[in-house]
Design a protein around this motif. Structure first.
Motif, PDB file in Angstrom:
ATOM      1  N   HIS A 245       0.814  -1.208   0.000  1.00  0.00           N
ATOM      2  CA  HIS A 245       0.000   0.000   0.000  1.00  0.00           C
ATOM      3  C   HIS A 245       0.853   1.265   0.000  1.00  0.00           C
ATOM      4  CE1 HIS A 245      -3.523  -2.411   0.516  1.00  0.00           C
ATOM      5  NE2 HIS A 245      -3.120  -2.877   1.675  1.00  0.00           N
ATOM      6  N   HIS A 246       2.147   1.137   0.294  1.00  0.00           N
ATOM      7  CA  HIS A 246       3.012   2.314   0.469  1.00  0.00           C
ATOM      8  C   HIS A 246       4.339   2.052  -0.244  1.00  0.00           C
ATOM      9  CE1 HIS A 246       0.104   3.456   3.537  1.00  0.00           C
ATOM     10  NE2 HIS A 246       0.223   2.231   3.984  1.00  0.00           N
ATOM     11  N   GLN A 247       4.330   2.027  -1.545  1.00  0.00           N
ATOM     12  CA  GLN A 247       5.499   1.649  -2.318  1.00  0.00           C
ATOM     13  C   GLN A 247       6.688   2.584  -2.086  1.00  0.00           C
ATOM     14  OE1 GLN A 247       5.885  -1.010  -4.086  1.00  0.00           O
ATOM     15  NE2 GLN A 247       3.827  -1.843  -4.152  1.00  0.00           N
ATOM     16  N   HIS A 248       6.433   3.799  -1.551  1.00  0.00           N
ATOM     17  CA  HIS A 248       7.504   4.771  -1.403  1.00  0.00           C
ATOM     18  C   HIS A 248       8.352   4.537  -0.168  1.00  0.00           C
ATOM     19  CE1 HIS A 248       3.929   6.209   0.748  1.00  0.00           C
ATOM     20  NE2 HIS A 248       4.758   6.777   1.576  1.00  0.00           N
ATOM     21  N   LYS A 249       7.986   3.622   0.712  1.00  0.00           N
ATOM     22  CA  LYS A 249       8.790   3.384   1.901  1.00  0.00           C
ATOM     23  C   LYS A 249       8.624   1.947   2.359  1.00  0.00           C
ATOM     24  CE  LYS A 249       5.171   5.711   4.630  1.00  0.00           C
ATOM     25  NZ  LYS A 249       4.607   6.569   3.595  1.00  0.00           N
ATOM     26  N   ASP A 250       9.652   1.424   3.021  1.00  0.00           N
ATOM     27  CA  ASP A 250       9.538   0.052   3.486  1.00  0.00           C
ATOM     28  C   ASP A 250       8.672   0.003   4.736  1.00  0.00           C
ATOM     29  OD1 ASP A 250      11.158   0.760   5.645  1.00  0.00           O
ATOM     30  OD2 ASP A 250      12.970   0.020   4.711  1.00  0.00           O
ATOM     31  N   VAL A 251       8.409  -1.211   5.178  1.00  0.00           N
ATOM     32  CA  VAL A 251       7.479  -1.392   6.297  1.00  0.00           C
ATOM     33  C   VAL A 251       8.038  -0.778   7.577  1.00  0.00           C
ATOM     34  CG1 VAL A 251       6.210  -3.108   7.658  1.00  0.00           C
ATOM     35  CG2 VAL A 251       6.553  -3.459   5.220  1.00  0.00           C
ATOM     36  N   TYR A 252       9.345  -0.835   7.754  1.00  0.00           N
ATOM     37  CA  TYR A 252       9.977  -0.224   8.932  1.00  0.00           C
ATOM     38  C   TYR A 252       9.732   1.283   8.961  1.00  0.00           C
ATOM     39  CZ  TYR A 252      13.878   1.702  11.695  1.00  0.00           C
ATOM     40  OH  TYR A 252      14.643   2.415  12.587  1.00  0.00           O
ATOM     41  N   GLU A 253      10.013   1.961   7.857  1.00  0.00           N
ATOM     42  CA  GLU A 253       9.781   3.402   7.804  1.00  0.00           C
ATOM     43  C   GLU A 253       8.302   3.723   7.996  1.00  0.00           C
ATOM     44  OE1 GLU A 253      11.758   5.982   7.694  1.00  0.00           O
ATOM     45  OE2 GLU A 253      13.582   4.762   7.715  1.00  0.00           O
ATOM     46  N   HIS A 254       7.459   2.926   7.376  1.00  0.00           N
ATOM     47  CA  HIS A 254       6.013   3.129   7.549  1.00  0.00           C
ATOM     48  C   HIS A 254       5.629   3.015   9.023  1.00  0.00           C
ATOM     49  CE1 HIS A 254       1.690   2.435   7.371  1.00  0.00           C
ATOM     50  NE2 HIS A 254       1.871   1.235   7.881  1.00  0.00           N
ATOM     51  N   SER A 255       6.188   2.030   9.721  1.00  0.00           N
ATOM     52  CA  SER A 255       5.846   1.824  11.133  1.00  0.00           C
ATOM     53  C   SER A 255       6.301   2.998  11.991  1.00  0.00           C
ATOM     54  CB  SER A 255       6.469   0.516  11.642  1.00  0.00           C
ATOM     55  OG  SER A 255       5.955  -0.588  10.931  1.00  0.00           O
ATOM     56  N   LEU A 256       7.447   3.594  11.653  1.00  0.00           N
ATOM     57  CA  LEU A 256       7.909   4.773  12.388  1.00  0.00           C
ATOM     58  C   LEU A 256       6.977   5.963  12.153  1.00  0.00           C
ATOM     59  CD1 LEU A 256      11.783   4.584  11.841  1.00  0.00           C
ATOM     60  CD2 LEU A 256      10.475   3.905  13.869  1.00  0.00           C
ATOM     61  N   VAL A 257       6.488   6.098  10.926  1.00  0.00           N
ATOM     62  CA  VAL A 257       5.531   7.175  10.631  1.00  0.00           C
ATOM     63  C   VAL A 257       4.240   6.948  11.415  1.00  0.00           C
ATOM     64  CG1 VAL A 257       4.111   8.234   8.837  1.00  0.00           C
ATOM     65  CG2 VAL A 257       6.495   7.660   8.363  1.00  0.00           C
ATOM     66  N   VAL A 258       3.784   5.707  11.478  1.00  0.00           N
ATOM     67  CA  VAL A 258       2.570   5.398  12.246  1.00  0.00           C
ATOM     68  C   VAL A 258       2.781   5.735  13.719  1.00  0.00           C
ATOM     69  CG1 VAL A 258       1.009   3.542  12.984  1.00  0.00           C
ATOM     70  CG2 VAL A 258       1.801   3.640  10.613  1.00  0.00           C
ATOM     71  N   LEU A 259       3.967   5.414  14.246  1.00  0.00           N
ATOM     72  CA  LEU A 259       4.279   5.761  15.638  1.00  0.00           C
ATOM     73  C   LEU A 259       4.228   7.269  15.828  1.00  0.00           C
ATOM     74  CD1 LEU A 259       5.251   5.004  18.475  1.00  0.00           C
ATOM     75  CD2 LEU A 259       7.587   4.941  17.585  1.00  0.00           C
ATOM     76  N   ASP A 260       4.845   8.023  14.931  1.00  0.00           N
ATOM     77  CA  ASP A 260       4.802   9.488  15.017  1.00  0.00           C
ATOM     78  C   ASP A 260       3.365   9.998  15.027  1.00  0.00           C
ATOM     79  OD1 ASP A 260       7.528   9.922  15.091  1.00  0.00           O
ATOM     80  OD2 ASP A 260       7.721  10.222  12.925  1.00  0.00           O
ATOM     81  N   GLN A 261       2.554   9.468  14.121  1.00  0.00           N
ATOM     82  CA  GLN A 261       1.182   9.960  13.997  1.00  0.00           C
ATOM     83  C   GLN A 261       0.323   9.535  15.179  1.00  0.00           C
ATOM     84  OE1 GLN A 261       1.041  10.422   9.126  1.00  0.00           O
ATOM     85  NE2 GLN A 261      -0.263   8.879  10.074  1.00  0.00           N
ATOM     86  N   ALA A 262       0.605   8.391  15.765  1.00  0.00           N
ATOM     87  CA  ALA A 262      -0.116   7.981  16.971  1.00  0.00           C
ATOM     88  C   ALA A 262       0.186   8.934  18.126  1.00  0.00           C
ATOM     89  CB  ALA A 262       0.262   6.549  17.352  1.00  0.00           C
ATOM     90  N   VAL A 263       1.454   9.345  18.232  1.00  0.00           N
ATOM     91  CA  VAL A 263       1.833  10.306  19.280  1.00  0.00           C
ATOM     92  C   VAL A 263       1.099  11.629  19.067  1.00  0.00           C
ATOM     93  CG1 VAL A 263       3.753  11.648  20.217  1.00  0.00           C
ATOM     94  CG2 VAL A 263       4.069   9.218  19.700  1.00  0.00           C
ATOM     95  N   GLU A 264       1.007  12.066  17.815  1.00  0.00           N
ATOM     96  CA  GLU A 264       0.300  13.316  17.513  1.00  0.00           C
ATOM     97  C   GLU A 264      -1.189  13.201  17.851  1.00  0.00           C
ATOM     98  OE1 GLU A 264       1.038  14.089  13.419  1.00  0.00           O
ATOM     99  OE2 GLU A 264       3.194  14.440  13.689  1.00  0.00           O
ATOM    100  N   LEU A 265      -1.792  12.059  17.551  1.00  0.00           N
ATOM    101  CA  LEU A 265      -3.214  11.869  17.846  1.00  0.00           C
ATOM    102  C   LEU A 265      -3.466  11.827  19.352  1.00  0.00           C
ATOM    103  CD1 LEU A 265      -4.090   9.276  15.075  1.00  0.00           C
ATOM    104  CD2 LEU A 265      -5.005  11.593  15.269  1.00  0.00           C
ATOM    105  N   GLU A 266      -2.527  11.256  20.098  1.00  0.00           N
ATOM    106  CA  GLU A 266      -2.628  11.289  21.562  1.00  0.00           C
ATOM    107  C   GLU A 266      -2.713  12.730  22.052  1.00  0.00           C
ATOM    108  OE1 GLU A 266       0.124   7.530  23.098  1.00  0.00           O
ATOM    109  OE2 GLU A 266       0.702   9.594  23.492  1.00  0.00           O
ATOM    110  N   ALA A 267      -1.762  13.541  21.593  1.00  0.00           N
ATOM    111  CA  ALA A 267      -1.679  14.922  22.069  1.00  0.00           C
ATOM    112  C   ALA A 267      -2.908  15.728  21.684  1.00  0.00           C
ATOM    113  CB  ALA A 267      -0.417  15.585  21.523  1.00  0.00           C
ATOM    114  N   ALA A 268      -3.532  15.379  20.543  1.00  0.00           N
ATOM    115  CA  ALA A 268      -4.708  16.115  20.079  1.00  0.00           C
ATOM    116  C   ALA A 268      -5.984  15.696  20.782  1.00  0.00           C
ATOM    117  CB  ALA A 268      -4.872  15.916  18.564  1.00  0.00           C
ATOM    118  N   ASP A 269      -5.930  14.601  21.508  1.00  0.00           N
ATOM    119  CA  ASP A 269      -7.119  14.104  22.215  1.00  0.00           C
ATOM    120  C   ASP A 269      -7.423  15.026  23.398  1.00  0.00           C
ATOM    121  OD1 ASP A 269      -9.017  12.718  23.730  1.00  0.00           O
ATOM    122  OD2 ASP A 269      -8.157  10.766  23.240  1.00  0.00           O
ATOM    123  N   PRO A 270      -8.639  15.578  23.474  1.00  0.00           N
ATOM    124  CA  PRO A 270      -8.971  16.465  24.605  1.00  0.00           C
ATOM    125  C   PRO A 270      -8.894  15.761  25.955  1.00  0.00           C
ATOM    126  CG  PRO A 270     -10.922  15.953  23.285  1.00  0.00           C
ATOM    127  CD  PRO A 270      -9.746  15.463  22.504  1.00  0.00           C
TER     128      PRO A 270
END
Length: 493
Positions: A245-270
């Protein structure tokens, strides 16, 4: 250095008691580091030339509570006015470099105590008699430049205690520092030394790393130095795989991006109440099943069928090996198992029954699953990413609507176990549980049922299995009838 500490009666009182007894007392280590960063907390670390028995005498009658669980290592604990103080005699330990347990030796100088510490930013002290900063290894400069280095050579430091290599990655995450090149070089050369450390201590450092402000930075250091091969080998294994689904990056890089975005979603949660270890573990590990499920398909594509199932099993194995609690292990595994289900939602084709199952299978993990699924949408195509987020918005709206109508948070059969036993004349046993599960599945498929409809369905289920059912009107209490219980009378339902 008089402005390092704000007016603190606990520190001043304790320093005065030691001075009156002819001893020197220093604020030390992480407490000095945090004070320089402007975030000194309520847990304070001190070091002194006084021996443990003398420390005990000095804090008795002054502290609100005293404990000596660390006295064999020269540490006495004390609580005073909401502050926790750990006071340790100068140390000049020697290590056998087989285990990480030192031969405890008490020292005579603050300089000797500081040189044995893990990193220069933790190798500073404040002489509380003069408020002078003692910084023989350039810790303040390292703090200003955000560089993580060791007082002695990193080879000496890590040979003494390999756990310091994990602590380096943890500080990268917590303090957003950059490791000195010589630290990275030593960690890479000595990564296998981490096998001297118990799983429990490894787990504690990984948990702290993931709960830092920059968990990605800490994970990258573990992977780049080879430490992850020994403590989380499933993570570097993902570097070799390309996500279909993400030909531009390997699964490791994708997982790091998901981790980053999960942290951002945590912080945005009221309702944000601090870092969520379960969510962050799930974000990092959600695709670890892909290497084992990789298949090449005609046309040059790659598939990873059922990687969520394989990944959940791998998560359980790894987190158990690291001695994570059963609750954390099962929660992370379930999130990994469920993270891909949303991709079958399409543009909203799910029936209400499928939505109910999604909510029921997630249970109290649903808020975390929402964040994980949203974090997993990492395509560079902004139009596609926006469409995925809008689709998930629609799913959440459907969940809220159905939940408001049906109390989805507590999906239960329309008839409970006691009523099942009464209606079918059963004693506690496996058949009661089977009937309960049948009614729960019916509830998920059709939503809430009228009582008569649920009873008739139960009777139909029982008749298909050769059970004798009452002939009374289902709206009236039924008399128990003797049934064939298949020898399961003594088993719990």
């Amino acid at each position: 250095m008089t402005d390092l500490l704000t007016a603190n009666p606990v520190v001043d009182d304790l320093a005065a008691r030691f001075a009156e007894a002819g001893h020197r007392l220093y604020l030390v280590g992480g407490s000095v580091r945090d004070a320089l960063l402007g975030r000194l907390g309520t847990d304070l670390d001190f070091t002194t030339d006084a021996r443990p028995e003398q420390i005990m005498e000095l804090v008795k009658g002054w502290a609100d509570a005293v404990w000596d669980t660390g006295i064999a290592f020269g540490t006495v604990g004390a609580a005073k006015a909401g502050r926790t103080c750990e006071i340790t005699t100068f140390r000049a330990d020697a290590y056998d470099r087989v285990s990480r347990n030192p031969e405890v030796r008490f020292g005579d100088t603050i300089e000797g105590d500081l040189v044995r510490r893990d990193f220069t930013v933790n190798a500073m002290a404040v002489d509380l008699a003069t408020k002078r900063l003692i910084d023989p290894h350039g810790g303040e400069a390292a703090l200003d430049s955000r560089v993580l280095d060791t007082p002695a050579t990193p080879q000496e430091s890590f040979a003494d205690d390999p756990l310091r290599m994990l602590r380096a990655a943890r500080f990268i995450s917590q303090l957003c520092f950059v490791p000195a090149p010589r630290v990275v070089e030593a960690m890479t050369a000595m990564s296998a030394e981490i096998l001297r450390i118990t799983p429990e201590r490894v787990q504690a450092e990984i948990a702290k790393l993931l709960c830092g402000d920059d968990p990605r930075g800490g994970v990258e250091l573990l992977v780049d130095t080879g430490l992850a091969e020994h403590v989380l080998p499933e993570v570097p294994a993902m570097r070799l795989e390309i996500d279909e689904h993400h030909q531009h990056k390997d699964v490791y890089e994708h997982s790091l991006v998901v981790l980053d975005q999960a942290v951002e979603l945590e912080a945005a949660d009221p309702d944000f109440a601090g870092p969520d270890l379960v969510l962050r573990l799930a974000a990092l590990l959600h695709d670890i099943g892909k290497p084992d499920t990789r298949r090449h398909v005609p046309g040059g594509g790659v598939s990873f069928h059922h990687h969520e199932v394989v990944g959940a099993k791998m998560v359980r194995k790894r987190l158990r090996a690291l001695r994570f609690s059963k609750e954390i292990t099962e929660d992370v595994a379930r999130l990994v198992f469920l993270h891909l289900r949303f991709h079958g939602y399409g543009k909203g084709e799910w029936t209400d029954s499928a939505v109910r199952r999604y909510v029921t299978d997630a249970g109290d993990l649903l808020p975390r699953l929402h964040k994980l699924v949203r974090a997993d949408c990492t395509t560079r195509n902004k139009r596609k990413a926006g469409a995925l987020q809008r689709t998930y918005d629609g799913l959440e709206e459907r969940i809220e609507r159905i939940a408001a109508d049906e109390d989805l948070a507590r999906v239960r059969p329309d008839i409970d176990g006691n009523e099942i036993m009464r209606l079918l004349g059963l004693r506690p046993g496996p058949q009661v549980g089977q009937a309960w599960r049948f009614l729960k599945e019916l509830r998920l498929d059709k939503g809430p049922l009228e009582r008569d409809e649920a009873v008739q369905a139960l009777y139909g289920w029982a008749a298909e299995r050769g059970l004798v059912v009452p002939t009374a009107c289902p709206s009236e209490p039924a008399e128990p009838h003797e049934v064939d219980r298949g020898g399961g009378d003594d088993q719990a339902g």
